[in-house]
Design an enzyme around this catalytic site. Structure first.
Site, PDB file in Angstrom:
ATOM      1  N   GLU A  68      33.570  29.122  51.042  1.00 53.61           N
ATOM      2  CA  GLU A  68      33.895  28.395  49.798  1.00 53.61           C
ATOM      3  C   GLU A  68      35.019  27.364  49.932  1.00 53.61           C
ATOM      4  OE1 GLU A  68      34.226  31.376  46.674  1.00 53.61           O
ATOM      5  OE2 GLU A  68      32.116  31.908  46.893  1.00 53.61           O
ATOM      6  N   GLU A 109      25.936  34.514  49.933  1.00 50.78           N
ATOM      7  CA  GLU A 109      26.734  35.457  49.121  1.00 50.78           C
ATOM      8  C   GLU A 109      26.266  35.481  47.679  1.00 50.78           C
ATOM      9  OE1 GLU A 109      31.173  35.483  49.522  1.00 50.78           O
ATOM     10  OE2 GLU A 109      31.116  35.828  47.351  1.00 50.78           O
TER      11      GLU A 109
HETATM   12  C1  LIG Z   1      33.583  37.280  44.600  1.00 54.72           C
HETATM   13  C2  LIG Z   1      34.158  36.978  43.283  1.00 54.72           C
HETATM   14  O1  LIG Z   1      34.088  37.744  42.375  1.00 54.72           O
HETATM   15  N1  LIG Z   1      34.774  35.841  43.146  1.00 54.72           N
HETATM   16  C3  LIG Z   1      35.269  35.362  41.884  1.00 54.72           C
HETATM   17  C4  LIG Z   1      36.654  35.827  41.567  1.00 54.72           C
HETATM   18  O2  LIG Z   1      37.100  35.162  40.409  1.00 54.72           O
HETATM   19  C5  LIG Z   1      37.058  33.732  40.490  1.00 54.72           C
HETATM   20  C6  LIG Z   1      37.670  33.140  39.270  1.00 54.72           C
HETATM   21  O3  LIG Z   1      36.898  33.405  38.143  1.00 54.72           O
HETATM   22  C7  LIG Z   1      35.630  33.275  40.700  1.00 54.72           C
HETATM   23  O4  LIG Z   1      35.563  31.868  40.776  1.00 54.72           O
HETATM   24  C8  LIG Z   1      35.154  33.874  41.960  1.00 54.72           C
HETATM   25  O5  LIG Z   1      33.839  33.486  42.215  1.00 54.72           O
END
Ligand SMILES: CC(=O)N[C@H]1CO[C@H](CO)[C@@H](O)[C@@H]1O
Ligand SMILES: *[C@@H]1O[C@H](CO)[C@@H](O)[C@H](O)[C@H]1NC(C)=O
Ligand SMILES: *[C@@H]1O[C@H](CO)[C@@H](O)[C@H](O)[C@H]1NC(C)=O
Ligand SMILES: *[C@@H]1O[C@H](CO)[C@@H](O)[C@H](O)[C@H]1NC(C)=O
Ligand SMILES: *[C@@H]1O[C@H](CO)[C@@H](O)[C@H](O)[C@H]1NC(C)=O
Ligand SMILES: *[C@@H]1O[C@H](CO)[C@@H](O)[C@H](O)[C@H]1NC(C)=O
Length: 542
Positions: A273, A381
């Protein structure tokens, strides 16, 4: 009046006929001890005295169709058999086809991508949860995922260092400012206790056929502009400079350290990411910012040559770029892959399922395939319950999530994707542990206190693909006619020359399909409300 029967009567004749040909059930008990929590479906429970194994997917005898069904109300991998001799004659189906029938034609000559695999991720959180259970119960989880008496996963992602699903922030070279040669690179207790033993066991269950994909979340803080593992940091300097070189070398060090432990990788991604540090303010967990242009130059000047020179050329190791949400696929894939030299170091494109808002950006898969047909597409993912401020994170028995999974998997497969990776293999009932408190849902949730684990509906939903579509299967196209609202399907020819078809009904009502090109005769299929079926039959001679 020329019409003898109204459509309604025709449909009921069809339904009556299809009921008469519904086969005797094989009599499996779905291998499930059902338990209901406060959700729209149930979980299957495992504890030390009662844990049911799942029937293997055996080769289907000639002249038979095996159907495996899971549904919101009733089933988990419920198997039925029918003989193709008992299929209704085509004229009968034609005569009785009501207007609400969905007619599907498989196109066995429209052969597209080859499947690489399906699976999940060996996160630190997974390791903690496995160690929290009695040994034979955690081994049952391993079998549930990696053996033929389970989902038979063929692919797994392995974080390179820590993620938000670790108990602390760490990398393999912390507090080593200026150690560009990475002399003090060292695997951590998380590797030796939480990952390596689990991966070894999975490889044993898979007889060495599990493909591993490594992804790094963040470099050591000293390599980053913000001197922090989290937050909005980039690598210091410029591509081609010492920090970018050190970060590329860090990947080689990781591959070599795991190889010394007997674990070899199928591929890596260019980093998890890359937009987290760009589009979010003060991003709250492990990440590394990389713009499309920086990624292009890093791949071209640092990562590609460093891997090649260390003996990890693209003939030995897959390199998937992006590893990020579909929304930004054009940005990264086009910046990197329109550069011939950068493209020569890349074999594929990974994408994540997360999205904000209604748009799913699946068209970006087609766009990537049109531009770069020689690059692999892979879902790297996914997890449910991930929204940061959501109170609905880990849940026991939410069937809707089984459907969001199946929809996402099918939409990817229909657009040249070669597989799909779930996130944490095992979480606790809160959806952790996660130092960032970024709790999410999981296919298997562990309640260590009562030495129990739960198979969520999503476990079965992903299993309808992973268990029946082995690597080497080829996606085949189809045409669909009639009102197919809420109905999705994907079909394949597997390496044993069987035709495999997965059908999903997300509607509140049952639907009826007739499928041509699957077996020697047309096959009527009745889909229960909120159900998913995998059908397997040996390929009929053309
Ligand atoms: C893996 C996961 O849950 N990631 C999230 C954690 O929180 C952030 C903020 O909301 C998300 O952008 C992530 O995708
Ligand atoms: C295990 O689960 C079974 C079936 O739900 C239950 O009857 C039994 O009491 C449980 N055993 C333990 C040790 O919790
Ligand atoms: C685990 O081991 C115990 C004790 O040996 C045994 O009674 C039990 O059946 C085993 N359970 C599973 C799920 O294998
Ligand atoms: C992706 O490209 C779009 C369109 O050019 C642009 O608006 C957006 O800022 C880019 N995003 C990233 C993360 O590069
Ligand atoms: C079940 O999951 C879906 C999809 O994430 C969500 O919209 C729904 O609210 C969940 N159900 C409950 C009862 O929380
Ligand atoms: C198509 O099917 C959906 C779901 O069953 C239904 O809601 C919709 O009304 C149908 N549309 C038509 C045109 O029949």
């Amino acid at each position: 009046m020329t019409r003898l029967f109204s459509p309604t009567i025709l449909v009921s004749i069809f339904l009556t006929l299809s009921i008469t040909i519904i086969p005797l059930t094989y009599g499996n008990d779905d291998n499930c001890v059902k338990q209901y929590f406060d959700q729209n479906s149930f979980v299957c429970v495992c504890n030390i005295s009662d844990c049911r194994s799942i029937e293997p997917a055996t080769p289907v005898p000639k002249g038979f169709i095996f159907t495996w069904e899971s549904s919101q109300d009733q089933h988990r991998f419920h198997r039925t058999e029918r003989s193709t001799k008992d299929l209704p004659r085509n004229e009968v189906i034609m005569e009785t086809s009501g207007s609400s029938l969905i007619r599907v034609r498989l196109l066995p000559h429209d052969q597209r991508q080859t499947i690489v695999g399906f699976g999940g991720a060996f996160t630190d959180a997974t390791g903690y949860n496995l160690l929290d259970l009695p040994a034979n119960l955690s081994d049952h989880i391993m079998q549930d995922y990696f053996s033929r008496t389970g989902l038979d996963y063929s692919l797994a992602r392995v974080p390179i260092g820590g993620t938000d699903f670790s108990n602390r922030l760490y990398t393999y070279n912390d507090n080593q400012d200026g150690d560009f040669e990475l002399k003090n690179f060292a695997l951590q207790p998380e590797d030796t206790q939480l990952k390596i033993p689990m991966i070894e066991r999975a490889q044993e269950l898979k007889e060495g056929r599990l493909k591993l994909l490594g992804s790094a979340w963040s470099p050591p803080a000293w390599m980053k502009t913000n001197n922090d593992i989290k937050g909005n940091g980039f690598l210091k300097g410029v591509p081609g400079g010492p920090y970018y070189k050190a970060w590329a070398k860090y990947h080689v060090k990781f591959l070599e350290a795991y190889a010394r432990a007997g674990i070899n990788f199928w591929g890596i991604t260019t980093g998890n990411e890359p937009t987290n540090a760009i589009i979010n303010e003060d991003f709250f967990f492990n990440c590394l910012g990389m713009t499309p242009e920086l990624l292009r130059d890093y791949v071209k000047l640092d990562l590609g040559p460093t891997l090649r020179d260390a003996g990890y050329g693209t003939d030995k190791l897959q390199v998937l770029l992006h590893d990020e949400v579909r929304q930004f696929m054009p940005n990264y894939t086009e910046a990197v892959l329109f550069d011939e030299e950068a493209a020569s170091f890349v074999t594929g494109i990974g994408f994540h399922w997360y999205r904000h808002g209604a748009k799913d950006f699946f068209e970006n898969l087609e766009r990537a395939h049109e531009n770069f047909a020689d690059k692999l597409l892979l879902g790297t993912e996914a997890c449910e319950g991930w929204q940061r401020f959501s109170s609905r994170r880990a849940q026991l028995g939410n069937w809707t999530r089984a459907e969001t999974y199946a929809v996402d998997i099918i939409k990817g497969l229909q657009r040249y994707s070669s597989g799909w990776l779930d996130w944490n293999l095992a979480l606790n009932t809160k959806g952790g542990p996660s130092w960032a408190e970024n709790w999410t849902d999981g296919l298997i949730l562990v309640d260590a206190e009562s030495a129990t684990y739960y198979r969520n509906p999503m476990f079965y939903s992903l299993g309808h693909f992973s268990k029946f579509i082995p690597p080497g299967s080829i996606y085949i196209g189809h045409e669909i006619h009639g009102n197919d609202t809420g109905v999705l399907l994907a079909s394949f020819i597997d390496p044993a020359d069987q035709v495999v078809m997965v059908v999903l009904n997300t509607n509140d009502e049952p639907v009826d399909l007739v499928v041509d090109g699957f077996a020697e005769a047309s096959v009527p299929i009745k889909m229960d409300a909120h159900s998913i079926k995998t059908l397997v039959t040996p390929k009929a001679l053309a």
